[in-house]
Design an enzyme around this catalytic site. Structure first.
Site, mmCIF file in Angstrom:
data_model
loop_
_atom_site.group_PDB
_atom_site.id
_atom_site.type_symbol
_atom_site.label_atom_id
_atom_site.label_comp_id
_atom_site.label_asym_id
_atom_site.label_seq_id
_atom_site.Cartn_x
_atom_site.Cartn_y
_atom_site.Cartn_z
ATOM 1 N N LYS A 8 46.024 16.229 41.127
ATOM 2 C CA LYS A 8 46.486 16.558 42.481
ATOM 3 C C LYS A 8 46.983 17.999 42.572
ATOM 4 O O LYS A 8 46.761 18.656 43.578
ATOM 5 C CB LYS A 8 47.565 15.572 42.955
ATOM 6 C CG LYS A 8 48.904 15.720 42.276
ATOM 7 C CD LYS A 8 49.948 14.877 42.942
ATOM 8 C CE LYS A 8 51.197 14.709 42.113
ATOM 9 N NZ LYS A 8 51.679 15.768 41.246
ATOM 10 N N ARG B 203 58.653 11.689 46.574
ATOM 11 C CA ARG B 203 58.273 10.833 45.454
ATOM 12 C C ARG B 203 58.959 9.480 45.494
ATOM 13 O O ARG B 203 58.729 8.641 44.652
ATOM 14 C CB ARG B 203 58.654 11.532 44.160
ATOM 15 C CG ARG B 203 57.422 11.829 43.282
ATOM 16 C CD ARG B 203 57.848 12.723 42.224
ATOM 17 N NE ARG B 203 57.127 12.825 41.040
ATOM 18 C CZ ARG B 203 56.517 13.935 40.637
ATOM 19 N NH1 ARG B 203 56.417 14.961 41.425
ATOM 20 N NH2 ARG B 203 56.008 13.994 39.447
ATOM 21 N N ARG C 285 45.936 18.218 28.614
ATOM 22 C CA ARG C 285 46.413 19.195 29.614
ATOM 23 C C ARG C 285 47.163 20.348 28.948
ATOM 24 O O ARG C 285 47.976 20.141 28.057
ATOM 25 C CB ARG C 285 47.330 18.489 30.616
ATOM 26 C CG ARG C 285 47.896 19.465 31.628
ATOM 27 C CD ARG C 285 48.279 18.811 32.902
ATOM 28 N NE ARG C 285 49.493 18.024 32.828
ATOM 29 C CZ ARG C 285 50.004 17.401 33.867
ATOM 30 N NH1 ARG C 285 49.400 17.458 35.043
ATOM 31 N NH2 ARG C 285 51.114 16.705 33.762
ATOM 32 N N ARG D 170 53.039 20.485 28.084
ATOM 33 C CA ARG D 170 54.322 20.074 28.670
ATOM 34 C C ARG D 170 54.975 19.000 27.813
ATOM 35 O O ARG D 170 54.293 18.113 27.306
ATOM 36 C CB ARG D 170 54.081 19.537 30.088
ATOM 37 C CG ARG D 170 53.940 20.644 31.090
ATOM 38 C CD ARG D 170 53.438 20.152 32.408
ATOM 39 N NE ARG D 170 54.101 18.957 32.910
ATOM 40 C CZ ARG D 170 53.903 18.462 34.133
ATOM 41 N NH1 ARG D 170 53.080 19.075 34.958
ATOM 42 N NH2 ARG D 170 54.521 17.380 34.524
ATOM 43 N N ARG E 296 56.317 7.673 32.878
ATOM 44 C CA ARG E 296 56.054 8.364 34.151
ATOM 45 C C ARG E 296 55.122 7.528 35.029
ATOM 46 O O ARG E 296 55.295 7.462 36.239
ATOM 47 C CB ARG E 296 55.436 9.748 33.890
ATOM 48 C CG ARG E 296 56.451 10.724 33.328
ATOM 49 C CD ARG E 296 55.798 11.967 32.811
ATOM 50 N NE ARG E 296 55.179 12.774 33.858
ATOM 51 C CZ ARG E 296 54.228 13.664 33.622
ATOM 52 N NH1 ARG E 296 53.764 13.842 32.401
ATOM 53 N NH2 ARG E 296 53.745 14.384 34.604
#
Ligand code: AMP
Length: 221
Positions: free
Chosen positions: A19, A94, A132, A164, A175
């Site tokens: 996203k 969120r 990532r 990250r 998450r």
């Protein structure tokens, strides 16, 4: 915009759905800034500000930072000059409290608002996040699907890329759990007003982007 009506897009998607990447591409196309709460927070951490120090551990564990902190950074960012015609939210709202903040404080009645869901299954998310790599400047890469031109180096600013802390497998599972619990009521809020655009996120970056642009054009955004 000459008539003073803002355009507001809200990007939803699980961590690793792409996203953020999509929000940035759309941002360039429709000339509205992306406001990513995750990025704003990571910037605070990088600059070692008071706020950054306060939220660093929470983010590394994959938990949500407090709604008050989010409200504060969002309000500040949306007051920037570049946001006067509208903006694209990536990572906000969120949860229900943040949705209430958005609906009560952002004059949505005078804006054209659409939510975009980049829909990706959990299995795909888990396989994506391990690859990532990100840069402090906000660029995001994937070792396999979207690699930088030079290994480990950002195409845009030549800084070293990093993984990250919250992309570790154990944190990813947490998450995802939080995401599913909190996101469902938000999606139904936009869905009931026919404001939710669902996009199949399990396609190439280019195809996802084309699908989003096509849907936005239909709605004259
Ligand atoms: P993201 O880059 O959107 O995946 O966000 C990274 C992390 O920042 C999240 O896992 C949260 O710890 C924190 N964060 C970002 N946006 C929010 C938000 N709207 N509410 C609470 N925490 C957030």
């Amino acid at each position: 915009m000459s008539n003073g009506v803002k355009k507001i897009l809200i990007f939803f998607g699980a961590p690793g759905s792409g996203k953020g990447t999509q929000a940035k591409i759309v941002s360039k196309k429709i000339k509205l800034p992306t406001i990513s709460t995750g990025e704003l927070l990571r910037q605070e951490i990088k600059e070692k500000t008071k706020l950054g120090q306060k939220v660093e551990k929470t983010i590394a564990k994959g938990k949500y930072v407090s709604d008050n902190v989010i409200a504060e950074i969002i309000l500040k960012r949306t007051k920037n000059k570049d946001a006067k015609n509208g903006y694209i939210f990536d990572g906000f709202p969120r949860n229900k409290k943040q949705l209430n903040n958005l609906t009560s404080n952002f004059n949505l009645g005078r804006s054209r608002v659409f939510a975009v869901l980049v829909d990706v299954g959990d299995k795909e998310v888990k396989s994506r996040l391990g690859g990532r790599r990100v840069c402090g400047c906000g660029m995001t890469y994937h070792l396999k699907f979207n690699p930088p031109k030079k290994k480990g180096i950002c195409d845009q600013c030549s800084s070293k890329l990093y993984t990250r802390k919250d992309d570790k497998p154990s944190v990813i599972a947490d998450r995802l759990k939080i995401y599913h619990k909190e996101i469902a009521p938000l999606l139904s809020y936009w869905d009931k007003d026919d404001k939710l655009i669902r996009i199949n996120g399990e396609q190439s970056i280019k195809k996802v982007q084309q699908d989003i642009i096509k849907e936005l054009k239909k709605r004259k955004i």
